[in-house]
Design an enzyme around this catalytic site. Structure first.
Site, PDB file in Angstrom:
ATOM      1  CG  ASP A  22       5.711   4.140   1.769  1.00 16.32           C
ATOM      2  OD1 ASP A  22       5.703   4.877   2.774  1.00 16.32           O
ATOM      3  OD2 ASP A  22       4.736   4.001   1.009  1.00 16.32           O
ATOM      4  CG  PHE A  74      -1.827   1.284   1.133  1.00 17.28           C
ATOM      5  CD1 PHE A  74      -3.014   1.249   0.429  1.00 17.28           C
ATOM      6  CD2 PHE A  74      -1.435   2.481   1.719  1.00 17.28           C
ATOM      7  CE1 PHE A  74      -3.808   2.391   0.303  1.00 17.28           C
ATOM      8  CE2 PHE A  74      -2.218   3.630   1.601  1.00 17.28           C
ATOM      9  CZ  PHE A  74      -3.413   3.572   0.888  1.00 17.28           C
ATOM     10  CE  LYS A  77      -0.969   7.078   6.685  1.00 16.78           C
ATOM     11  NZ  LYS A  77      -0.601   5.995   5.806  1.00 16.78           N
TER      12      LYS A  77
HETATM   13  C1  LIG Z   1      -0.867   6.078   4.313  1.00 16.72           C
HETATM   14  C2  LIG Z   1       0.230   5.569   3.451  1.00 16.72           C
HETATM   15  C3  LIG Z   1       0.526   6.152   2.211  1.00 16.72           C
HETATM   16  C4  LIG Z   1      -0.321   7.250   1.608  1.00 16.72           C
HETATM   17  O1  LIG Z   1      -0.376   8.385   2.383  1.00 16.72           O
HETATM   18  P1  LIG Z   1      -1.555   9.462   2.119  1.00 16.72           P
HETATM   19  O2  LIG Z   1      -1.162  10.619   2.967  1.00 16.72           O
HETATM   20  O3  LIG Z   1      -2.822   8.804   2.572  1.00 16.72           O
HETATM   21  O4  LIG Z   1      -1.555   9.753   0.667  1.00 16.72           O
HETATM   22  C5  LIG Z   1       1.603   5.661   1.508  1.00 16.72           C
HETATM   23  N1  LIG Z   1       2.352   4.649   1.983  1.00 16.72           N
HETATM   24  C6  LIG Z   1       2.091   4.058   3.166  1.00 16.72           C
HETATM   25  C7  LIG Z   1       2.982   2.953   3.651  1.00 16.72           C
HETATM   26  C8  LIG Z   1       1.012   4.480   3.929  1.00 16.72           C
HETATM   27  O5  LIG Z   1       0.728   3.868   5.075  1.00 16.72           O
END
Ligand SMILES: *Cc1c(COP(=O)(O)O)cnc(C)c1O
Length: 397
Positions: A226, A141, A255
């Site tokens: 990520d 994700f 985040k």
């Molecule tokens: C939440 C998340 C995203 C996307 O972040 P948004 O601010 O919702 O666009 C990307 N990668 C990971 C691992 C995430 O948990």
């Protein structure tokens, strides 16, 4: 109708149904506690998917935001401002890298990292035009843009959004041999969550992150971590890659970087990588704005003390110890690190999260059978224990 019912009806009637929220309306928050319009209190065991690692309205973060609100909030990147240089240098230092490219949402930062890897591939690695590939993992994700969902393996996230962006190869998470087999001279990057969050807090097999690092180095490909959900203290270290002493070429952050106040994201890497961008080749009106930078600077300062990582380590060990004692007829498996757990159930997780809500604890299911626990790192041990007591009651149904 109660205020909660009225407000929920408005949301139901006038917002797209792209979420299935728990039937609660939040009107106030403080630390780990949320309050609804009727005055009922709930303990937040989700922390906005780790965007609220430092607790709701953390006083240091709201103070930084309020100070900045009275100075300057937005100039666009057409002008420099006095929070920008300090933010990028302090964040780069926290990551042990040279440079930062600030954006807003996590998905934007992921897109930025993908563009970085491609541009670096063509201009530095020497990949023939339009031949670059980037390797991703099953269950990934990374956000919701058209390109990012092109390499999702979740039908809900991907179906009906084609045509899809080419240039991605997907291999099983945790399978170093498959990764090696998928790599070639045109592989510019490997995009990896050090722990897969949305997939259910999947911790890769021990040694996997190190294998990814070694394969990227051997192949001359960028290792792109990520850490949007796993980073900034969540797993008991600043970054989840540290659990295997791995240093990626590129960090993607988001985040918690915005302190639960603003969307703040960033790509962090060395000059040989982020140096590929020249004026006009990438950008964002709000990326690196003064308010975002002022909040981000405070987040970085708070992480530098190690206090939050330490809380996540010790309270996380306690949480995992308690979860580990839950009887096998109630749960199937517990995964995770630090104050982060995916509790795999025998059946559907939604009814459990609804019972938990009635007991005053908010935790959300991810996919069908996993309950995710990720409280703000400021949680007190007694509150954590109370939440885990409620979990046991909810599981017994
Ligand atoms: C939440 C998340 C995203 C996307 O972040 P948004 O601010 O919702 O666009 C990307 N990668 C990971 C691992 C995430 O948990």
């Amino acid at each position: 109708m109660t205020p909660t019912d009225q407000l929920r009806a408005m949301s139901e009637d006038h917002s797209a149904h792209n979420y299935h929220p728990l039937p609660i309306v939040v009107s106030e928050a403080d630390g780990v506690w949320l309050t609804d319009p009727e005055g009922r209190r709930y303990l937040d065991m989700l922390a906005a998917y780790s965007a609220v690692n430092f607790g709701h309205r953390n006083p240091r973060l709201t103070a930084a935001a309020k100070r900045q609100l009275d100075r300057v909030t937005l100039v666009s990147r057409a002008f420099d401002h006095d929070q920008f240089g300090p933010f990028v240098s302090e964040l780069a230092e926290l990551c042990g890298k040279d440079m930062v490219l600030p954006m807003n949402s996590g998905a934007e930062a992921v897109e930025t990292a993908l563009k970085t890897a491609r541009k670096w591939g063509y201009e530095v690695k020497g990949v023939p035009a339009d031949q670059a590939n980037i390797i991703t993992f099953e269950g990934n994700f990374h956000g919701r843009t058209t390109t990012i969902i092109s390499f999702s393996t979740d039908p809900d996230a991907r179906d009906s959004y084609g045509p899809y962006t080419p240039g991605f190869r997907t291999v099983p998470y945790g399978d170093a041999d498959a990764l090696k087999a998928a790599m070639d001279g045109s592989t510019v990057g490997v995009l990896i969550e050090p722990i897969q969050g949305e997939a259910g807090v999947n911790v890769p097999p021990s040694g996997f992150l190190r294998a990814v690092r070694e394969l990227c180095t051997a192949n001359g490909s960028l290792m792109i971590a990520d850490e949007i959900q796993s980073g900034l203290g969540r797993t008991g270290t600043t970054f989840a890659v540290e659990h295997e002493d791995v240093v990626p070429d590129v960090y993607i952050l988001g985040k918690a970087l915005g302190g639960g106040i603003m969307p703040v994201s960033a790509v962090v890497a060395d000059q040989d990588v982020l140096g590929v961008f020249k004026p006009g080749q990438h950008g964002s009106t709000f990326g690196g704005n003064p308010l975002a930078c002022a909040i981000g600077r405070e987040v970085v300062a708070m992480l530098k003390t190690g206090e939050f990582q330490e809380r996540s380590r010790t309270l996380g060990a306690h949480m995992h110890e308690r979860l580990g004692h839950l009887p096998g007829d109630l749960i199937r498996e517990v995964r995770g690190r630090g104050l982060w757990a995916g509790v795999e159930l025998h059946g559907k997780a939604r009814p459990v999260s609804e019972r938990l809500m009635d007991l005053g604890v908010l935790a959300k299911e991810t996919h069908d059978t996993t309950l995710r626990l990720a409280p703000p790192l400021v949680i007190e041990r007694a509150d954590l224990d109370w939440a885990l007591d409620q979990l046991e009651i909810a599981l017994k149904g």
